[in-house]
Design a protein around this motif. Sequence first.
Motif, PDB file in Angstrom:
ATOM      1  N   ALA A  11       0.786  -1.243   0.000  1.00 49.56           N
ATOM      2  CA  ALA A  11       0.000   0.000   0.000  1.00 49.56           C
ATOM      3  C   ALA A  11       0.820   1.296   0.000  1.00 49.56           C
ATOM      4  O   ALA A  11       1.102   1.836  -1.057  1.00 49.56           O
ATOM      5  N   THR A  12       1.217   1.818   1.151  1.00 49.73           N
ATOM      6  CA  THR A  12       1.865   3.134   1.158  1.00 49.73           C
ATOM      7  C   THR A  12       3.159   3.087   1.960  1.00 49.73           C
ATOM      8  O   THR A  12       3.301   2.260   2.859  1.00 49.73           O
ATOM      9  N   PRO A  13       4.093   3.970   1.620  1.00 50.79           N
ATOM     10  CA  PRO A  13       5.279   4.079   2.483  1.00 50.79           C
ATOM     11  C   PRO A  13       4.869   4.650   3.837  1.00 50.79           C
ATOM     12  O   PRO A  13       4.014   5.525   3.904  1.00 50.79           O
ATOM     13  N   GLY A  36       9.068   1.145  -5.470  1.00 47.36           N
ATOM     14  CA  GLY A  36       8.104   1.993  -4.766  1.00 47.36           C
ATOM     15  C   GLY A  36       8.730   3.313  -4.325  1.00 47.36           C
ATOM     16  O   GLY A  36       9.958   3.474  -4.366  1.00 47.36           O
ATOM     17  N   GLU A  37       7.879   4.252  -3.912  1.00 46.28           N
ATOM     18  CA  GLU A  37       8.376   5.553  -3.454  1.00 46.28           C
ATOM     19  C   GLU A  37       9.404   5.362  -2.334  1.00 46.28           C
ATOM     20  O   GLU A  37       9.187   4.589  -1.413  1.00 46.28           O
ATOM     21  N   GLY A  38      10.512   6.063  -2.437  1.00 44.76           N
ATOM     22  CA  GLY A  38      11.550   5.991  -1.408  1.00 44.76           C
ATOM     23  C   GLY A  38      12.636   4.965  -1.710  1.00 44.76           C
ATOM     24  O   GLY A  38      13.570   4.804  -0.925  1.00 44.76           O
ATOM     25  N   THR A  39      12.514   4.276  -2.852  1.00 43.08           N
ATOM     26  CA  THR A  39      13.504   3.242  -3.173  1.00 43.08           C
ATOM     27  C   THR A  39      14.925   3.800  -3.216  1.00 43.08           C
ATOM     28  O   THR A  39      15.868   3.183  -2.729  1.00 43.08           O
ATOM     29  N   GLN A  40      15.095   5.011  -3.771  1.00 46.11           N
ATOM     30  CA  GLN A  40      16.462   5.521  -3.865  1.00 46.11           C
ATOM     31  C   GLN A  40      17.074   5.771  -2.481  1.00 46.11           C
ATOM     32  O   GLN A  40      18.284   5.587  -2.299  1.00 46.11           O
ATOM     33  N   VAL A  41      16.251   6.120  -1.517  1.00 46.29           N
ATOM     34  CA  VAL A  41      16.771   6.283  -0.158  1.00 46.29           C
ATOM     35  C   VAL A  41      17.115   4.917   0.430  1.00 46.29           C
ATOM     36  O   VAL A  41      18.154   4.743   1.089  1.00 46.29           O
ATOM     37  N   LEU A  61       1.707  -1.400 -12.577  1.00 43.32           N
ATOM     38  CA  LEU A  61       1.653   0.055 -12.403  1.00 43.32           C
ATOM     39  C   LEU A  61       0.760   0.482 -11.235  1.00 43.32           C
ATOM     40  O   LEU A  61      -0.002   1.444 -11.347  1.00 43.32           O
ATOM     41  N   HIS A  62       0.848  -0.229 -10.130  1.00 43.09           N
ATOM     42  CA  HIS A  62       0.287   0.312  -8.892  1.00 43.09           C
ATOM     43  C   HIS A  62       1.411   1.074  -8.180  1.00 43.09           C
ATOM     44  O   HIS A  62       2.565   0.642  -8.185  1.00 43.09           O
ATOM     45  N   PHE A  67       6.219   4.148  -7.958  1.00 45.68           N
ATOM     46  CA  PHE A  67       6.258   5.604  -7.780  1.00 45.68           C
ATOM     47  C   PHE A  67       7.665   6.130  -7.497  1.00 45.68           C
ATOM     48  O   PHE A  67       7.909   7.330  -7.586  1.00 45.68           O
ATOM     49  N   GLY A  68       8.589   5.265  -7.138  1.00 44.17           N
ATOM     50  CA  GLY A  68       9.967   5.722  -6.917  1.00 44.17           C
ATOM     51  C   GLY A  68      10.828   5.718  -8.171  1.00 44.17           C
ATOM     52  O   GLY A  68      11.973   6.168  -8.146  1.00 44.17           O
ATOM     53  N   VAL A  70      10.592   7.305 -11.231  1.00 44.20           N
ATOM     54  CA  VAL A  70      10.955   8.561 -11.904  1.00 44.20           C
ATOM     55  C   VAL A  70      12.030   9.314 -11.111  1.00 44.20           C
ATOM     56  O   VAL A  70      12.930   9.926 -11.690  1.00 44.20           O
ATOM     57  N   GLY A  71      11.945   9.227  -9.789  1.00 44.77           N
ATOM     58  CA  GLY A  71      12.965   9.869  -8.953  1.00 44.77           C
ATOM     59  C   GLY A  71      14.327   9.225  -9.149  1.00 44.77           C
ATOM     60  O   GLY A  71      15.351   9.913  -9.239  1.00 44.77           O
TER      61      GLY A  71
ATOM     62  N   GLU B  37       9.642  13.699  -3.245  1.00 43.09           N
ATOM     63  CA  GLU B  37       9.515  12.268  -2.918  1.00 43.09           C
ATOM     64  C   GLU B  37       9.716  12.051  -1.419  1.00 43.09           C
ATOM     65  O   GLU B  37      10.635  12.591  -0.818  1.00 43.09           O
ATOM     66  N   GLN B  40       4.966  12.074   2.067  1.00 40.20           N
ATOM     67  CA  GLN B  40       3.948  11.441   2.908  1.00 40.20           C
ATOM     68  C   GLN B  40       4.555  10.782   4.150  1.00 40.20           C
ATOM     69  O   GLN B  40       3.929  10.764   5.213  1.00 40.20           O
ATOM     70  N   VAL B  41       5.788  10.304   4.026  1.00 40.44           N
ATOM     71  CA  VAL B  41       6.444   9.739   5.205  1.00 40.44           C
ATOM     72  C   VAL B  41       6.820  10.866   6.179  1.00 40.44           C
ATOM     73  O   VAL B  41       6.666  10.737   7.391  1.00 40.44           O
ATOM     74  N   PHE B  67       7.715  15.026  -6.924  1.00 38.21           N
ATOM     75  CA  PHE B  67       7.648  13.576  -7.152  1.00 38.21           C
ATOM     76  C   PHE B  67       6.873  12.835  -6.059  1.00 38.21           C
ATOM     77  O   PHE B  67       6.498  11.676  -6.245  1.00 38.21           O
ATOM     78  N   THR B  75      -2.468   7.816  -1.621  1.00 43.94           N
ATOM     79  CA  THR B  75      -2.631   7.454  -0.206  1.00 43.94           C
ATOM     80  C   THR B  75      -3.915   8.045   0.366  1.00 43.94           C
ATOM     81  O   THR B  75      -4.598   7.411   1.170  1.00 43.94           O
ATOM     82  N   LEU B  78      -6.522   5.593  -0.248  1.00 44.73           N
ATOM     83  CA  LEU B  78      -6.428   4.446   0.669  1.00 44.73           C
ATOM     84  C   LEU B  78      -6.912   4.812   2.071  1.00 44.73           C
ATOM     85  O   LEU B  78      -7.383   3.954   2.812  1.00 44.73           O
ATOM     86  N   LEU B 103      -3.439   4.713 -15.624  1.00 39.32           N
ATOM     87  CA  LEU B 103      -2.678   3.493 -15.914  1.00 39.32           C
ATOM     88  C   LEU B 103      -2.666   2.516 -14.736  1.00 39.32           C
ATOM     89  O   LEU B 103      -2.442   1.321 -14.914  1.00 39.32           O
ATOM     90  N   SER B 104      -2.908   3.018 -13.534  1.00 32.78           N
ATOM     91  CA  SER B 104      -2.992   2.092 -12.391  1.00 32.78           C
ATOM     92  C   SER B 104      -4.438   1.674 -12.168  1.00 32.78           C
ATOM     93  O   SER B 104      -4.756   1.030 -11.175  1.00 32.78           O
TER      94      SER B 104
END
Lengths: 301, 301
Positions: A11-13, A36-41, A61-62, A67-68, A70-71, B37, B40-41, B67, B75, B78, B103-104
């Motif tokens: 679901a969400t970070p 997912g968002e935050g992957t680069q961190v 594409l959920h 979501f991470g 493009v970053g 990016e 939300q966290v 981003f 979120t 959700l 797309l999602s």
Amino acid sequence: MKLTILGCYAATPRTFTNPTSQILDIKNRLFLIDCGEGTQVQLRKNKIRFSKINHIFISHLHGDHFFGLVGLVSTFTLLNRTTDLHIYGPKGIKEIIKLQLRLSNSRTNYGLFFHELESPESEIIFEDEKVLVKTIPLKHRVYTNGFLFQEKIGDRKLNLDAVQNYEIESCYYQKIKNGKDITLEDGRIIENDKLTFDPVPAKNYAFCSDTVYNEAMLPIIENVDILYHESTFLQSEGNLAKKTLHSTAKEAATIALKANAKQLILGHYSTRYESIELFKEEAETIFPEVLLADDGKSFEF
Amino acid sequence: MKLTILGCYAATPRTFTNPTSQILDIKNRLFLIDCGEGTQVQLRKNKIRFSKINHIFISHLHGDHFFGLVGLVSTFTLLNRTTDLHIYGPKGIKEIIKLQLRLSNSRTNYGLFFHELESPESEIIFEDEKVLVKTIPLKHRVYTNGFLFQEKIGDRKLNLDAVQNYEIESCYYQKIKNGKDITLEDGRIIENDKLTFDPVPAKNYAFCSDTVYNEAMLPIIENVDILYHESTFLQSEGNLAKKTLHSTAKEAATIALKANAKQLILGHYSTRYESIELFKEEAETIFPEVLLADDGKSFEF
């Protein structure tokens, strides 16, 4: 083969949990699976070298799976990347990334190649001399693929004592490792199995997330060494799993059992449960070799 | 007015630093400004209630400023949000978010309204009975706006002793607070300033990031109470600032001085420097009232 879990929660970070992303180190190739968002961190926290990632596989594409991306693509530019980057994922992923690059008036200073997927059948999407990757069509609310990463069977291992005994010159070694017999100068033919040992067994890893319980994947993942299968819910939320096209821990274990997998890794947990140990307990009632993914955890096989 | 810095570092999210995002609590409205990016966290870590955010302002379409938006929008769904959400940002932002939702295969279960900006002039983009928001056109590598958040001058404060002395009924209080004189039953006219005190002075906050040194913004932010102005670099990297259309700490301070701002908050730091205190030291050579933004820091005005 080494698998590092960057994130494995649904679901969400959140403050202490990350959405899906994994690094698979296979035959010295570093594959990023989902982003997912935050992957680069998470990559930074786990000290993964950004520059070694050349192939990214996106299951669907959920947001919690891409979501991470493009970053990360943008950060590669800031890090002065020049090596080509290949992205494998559902049709549409190219448009998403390209639109954002265009509107931010930026471009990558490296080659960015999209391999868009839309086949309902399993297909080989990556292959080099050591590794092969094929899709595992999954059943979810949008078009989704899992991925099977296969080591190719390597060269036979040279029996150094034997080749020296027969005084074979080193220029023949590769031929021998390829399995060929050798004719000596005196005309004797030495069979390959006298000169070599069997190669290290090839391993494979199947990533299956997100999906409802789906036996259609069994022929593709049969006898897999390590199966990562999502278990968003416990069986007590079986109806919710069916409704949202996710799986329970028990269902994941049933797939592992029927596929004759050697080990099962669970992940993609809903955060509604008190402890992820509950997933392991439930799965072990069906299948003995259960491991729990967790953010920052590594598995070596 | 309370400003909470969720992230204030340039370029990419890192292990301990976050890209731009802020929460401005002004007259009980919770405005989110930019959404890099991981925002939300950061909202969770800073215990900001997601449901209280109804308006999001995006300065420009560089990744470190937006981003995190699509993840937050998802979120909200959700979290079963039903309240309308308004997003103000450069033209194109709607396409980016809508494409990803499409797309999602998902939609928001709340009203999602985009207010796309493309004017090169300052314009009022939000107004209600207590607050007004206008754009501050900035000069950067893409179309960029800062935002000026203004409290409206509130009602006059009732002098309770005086109204009770004159035996004025409570149904007249709002009229008095609005500044009207009162005619008593005996015909005497009581002037408003005998019944009220001056209202609390209205404050305003200007957010200016990202921008090169640009005096064109001065008329819009003149006499501002709190100016947040980017300082990506120190003056030693002045050429780099010019080239990338960013500002130095000294330039930010010069803008604060010329705008007659009361306080300056610096942020959007490049991570190349050893300590952000260096930005403060440099700015204070020009302008005395300098504060340093930092992730997780709050300012009350």
